[in-house]
Design an enzyme around this catalytic site. Structure first.
Site, PDB file in Angstrom:
ATOM      1  N   LYS A 175       0.842  -1.220   0.000  1.00 12.61           N
ATOM      2  CA  LYS A 175       0.000   0.000   0.000  1.00 12.61           C
ATOM      3  C   LYS A 175       0.867   1.256   0.000  1.00 12.61           C
ATOM      4  O   LYS A 175       0.678   2.157  -0.802  1.00 12.61           O
ATOM      5  CB  LYS A 175      -0.915   0.048   1.241  1.00 12.61           C
ATOM      6  CG  LYS A 175      -1.832  -1.122   1.401  1.00 12.61           C
ATOM      7  CD  LYS A 175      -2.696  -0.994   2.630  1.00 12.61           C
ATOM      8  CE  LYS A 175      -1.948  -1.040   3.953  1.00 12.61           C
ATOM      9  NZ  LYS A 175      -1.264  -2.310   4.235  1.00 12.61           N
ATOM     10  N   ARG A 201      -9.661   1.207   8.663  1.00 14.79           N
ATOM     11  CA  ARG A 201      -9.229  -0.164   8.909  1.00 14.79           C
ATOM     12  C   ARG A 201     -10.283  -0.977   9.649  1.00 14.79           C
ATOM     13  O   ARG A 201     -10.054  -2.150   9.943  1.00 14.79           O
ATOM     14  CB  ARG A 201      -7.977  -0.115   9.775  1.00 14.79           C
ATOM     15  CG  ARG A 201      -6.692  -0.058   8.968  1.00 14.79           C
ATOM     16  CD  ARG A 201      -5.794  -0.906   9.635  1.00 14.79           C
ATOM     17  NE  ARG A 201      -4.447  -1.159   9.567  1.00 14.79           N
ATOM     18  CZ  ARG A 201      -3.435  -0.474   9.159  1.00 14.79           C
ATOM     19  NH1 ARG A 201      -3.546   0.688   8.652  1.00 14.79           N
ATOM     20  NH2 ARG A 201      -2.234  -0.943   9.252  1.00 14.79           N
ATOM     21  N   ARG A 239      11.654  -6.000   5.053  1.00 14.53           N
ATOM     22  CA  ARG A 239      11.519  -4.544   4.885  1.00 14.53           C
ATOM     23  C   ARG A 239      12.502  -3.795   5.792  1.00 14.53           C
ATOM     24  O   ARG A 239      12.717  -4.130   6.943  1.00 14.53           O
ATOM     25  CB  ARG A 239      10.096  -4.109   5.229  1.00 14.53           C
ATOM     26  CG  ARG A 239       9.956  -2.584   5.269  1.00 14.53           C
ATOM     27  CD  ARG A 239       8.540  -2.128   5.289  1.00 14.53           C
ATOM     28  NE  ARG A 239       7.751  -2.770   6.305  1.00 14.53           N
ATOM     29  CZ  ARG A 239       6.427  -2.723   6.340  1.00 14.53           C
ATOM     30  NH1 ARG A 239       5.766  -2.068   5.415  1.00 14.53           N
ATOM     31  NH2 ARG A 239       5.761  -3.332   7.297  1.00 14.53           N
ATOM     32  N   ARG A 241      11.327  -1.977  11.394  1.00 15.77           N
ATOM     33  CA  ARG A 241      10.241  -1.549  12.281  1.00 15.77           C
ATOM     34  C   ARG A 241      10.041  -2.577  13.400  1.00 15.77           C
ATOM     35  O   ARG A 241      10.106  -3.773  13.139  1.00 15.77           O
ATOM     36  CB  ARG A 241       8.939  -1.409  11.469  1.00 15.77           C
ATOM     37  CG  ARG A 241       8.740  -0.052  10.878  1.00 15.77           C
ATOM     38  CD  ARG A 241       7.629   0.011   9.872  1.00 15.77           C
ATOM     39  NE  ARG A 241       6.358  -0.576  10.262  1.00 15.77           N
ATOM     40  CZ  ARG A 241       5.269  -0.577   9.484  1.00 15.77           C
ATOM     41  NH1 ARG A 241       5.312  -0.005   8.285  1.00 15.77           N
ATOM     42  NH2 ARG A 241       4.149  -1.115   9.878  1.00 15.77           N
ATOM     43  N   ARG A 248      -0.591  -8.811  13.595  1.00 18.31           N
ATOM     44  CA  ARG A 248      -1.095  -7.812  12.641  1.00 18.31           C
ATOM     45  C   ARG A 248      -1.931  -8.480  11.549  1.00 18.31           C
ATOM     46  O   ARG A 248      -2.951  -7.947  11.117  1.00 18.31           O
ATOM     47  CB  ARG A 248       0.085  -7.035  12.014  1.00 18.31           C
ATOM     48  CG  ARG A 248       0.676  -6.032  12.992  1.00 18.31           C
ATOM     49  CD  ARG A 248       2.017  -5.519  12.524  1.00 18.31           C
ATOM     50  NE  ARG A 248       1.976  -4.831  11.254  1.00 18.31           N
ATOM     51  CZ  ARG A 248       3.018  -4.721  10.432  1.00 18.31           C
ATOM     52  NH1 ARG A 248       4.182  -5.278  10.735  1.00 18.31           N
ATOM     53  NH2 ARG A 248       2.904  -4.070   9.307  1.00 18.31           N
TER      54      ARG A 248
END
Ligand code: AP5
Length: 220
Positions: free
Chosen positions: A13, A88, A127, A160, A171
């Protein structure tokens, strides 16, 4: 052009919303980025959000609805916006619809990006982001020249906290339970554009631009 980018953690996204924002000059609004900045600044909102984010849970609706409303009322959103990671939950979607009605705006399209779970886990674990300019890399799919430093500004690359394995699973559970119902919600309103998030970043961007153009003709 008022867009929502919907999808599970790691679907791309942020990557796709940034590309579209650079191309169109319309601001990308990421509630995740705003919350992470508040956590870094240790603002009262950041202190409240931190425990939720660290555990992989969603931050309470009233906090993120407040963030979205404040950001959407800024002048640069008059020409449009790309919401990345908001709404969300169905409750957030309903609050958004009420706030847009007050502002005299409507949603042009909801871009739903789908990627299978195995690939999501690989994307999230690889990531890295620059702590200075926020540029996002992937150690395998979009690697920086030096794995410790940002190609653009030389800032240090970090992982992160919520990208660690245990939090990642939570998540994904949160997404399945609370966010995935939005696919049906927006499909019922005739706003959903489903895009496969697998393949090259450039190819996916082309598909998204096509879908947005089509939706602009349907909802001018
Ligand atoms: P947030 O920051 O929004 O995280 P997220 O939705 O979990 O999404 P991600 O940022 O993990 O993934 P992405 O889809 O943007 O993927 P990306 O482009 O980076 O939210 C974090 C937390 O904040 C939440 O858990 C919650 O606590 C809180 N929060 C935020 N908004 C909230 C809300 N509205 N309500 C309540 N709480 C909220 O890509 C991922 C990786 O894959 C990158 O490394 C990238 O380089 C790579 N990649 C991208 N595309 C491709 C491709 N096509 N092929 C290969 N690799 C690719």
């Amino acid at each position: 052009m008022n867009l929502i980018f919907l999808g599970p953690p790691g679907a791309g996204k942020g990557t796709q919303a940034k590309l579209l924002s650079n191309f169109s000059g319309i601001p990308q609004i990421s509630t995740g980025d705003i919350l992470r900045a508040a956590v870094r600044d240790e603002s009262p909102m950041g202190v409240r959000a931190k425990s939720y984010m660290d555990s992989g849970a969603l931050v309470p609706d009233e906090v993120v609805v407040g963030i979205a409303e404040e950001r959407l009322s800024q002048g640069d959103c008059d020409k449009g916006f790309i919401l990345d990671g908001f709404p969300r939950t169905v409750a957030q979607a309903e609050s958004l619809s009420e706030m847009l009605e007050r502002m005299g705006k409507t949603i042009t399209a909801v871009i739903s990006i789908a990627v299978d779970e195995e690939e999501l886990l690989e994307r999230i674990s690889g990531r890295r982001a620059c702590e200075k300019c926020g540029k996002v890399y992937h150690l395998v799919y979009e690697p920086p020249k030096d794995i410790t430093k940002c190609d653009l500004c030389g800032g240090i690359l970090y992982q992160r906290d919520d990208d660690k394995k245990e939090t990642m699973r939570k998540r994904l559970d949160e997404y399945r339970q609370k966010t995935a119902p939005l696919i049906e919600y927006y499909s019922g309103k005739g706003l959903l554009e489903e895009i496969s998030g697998t393949g090259s970043i450039e190819k996916i961007q082309v598909q998204i631009r096509r879908a947005v153009e089509g939706a602009r003709c349907d909802n001018p």
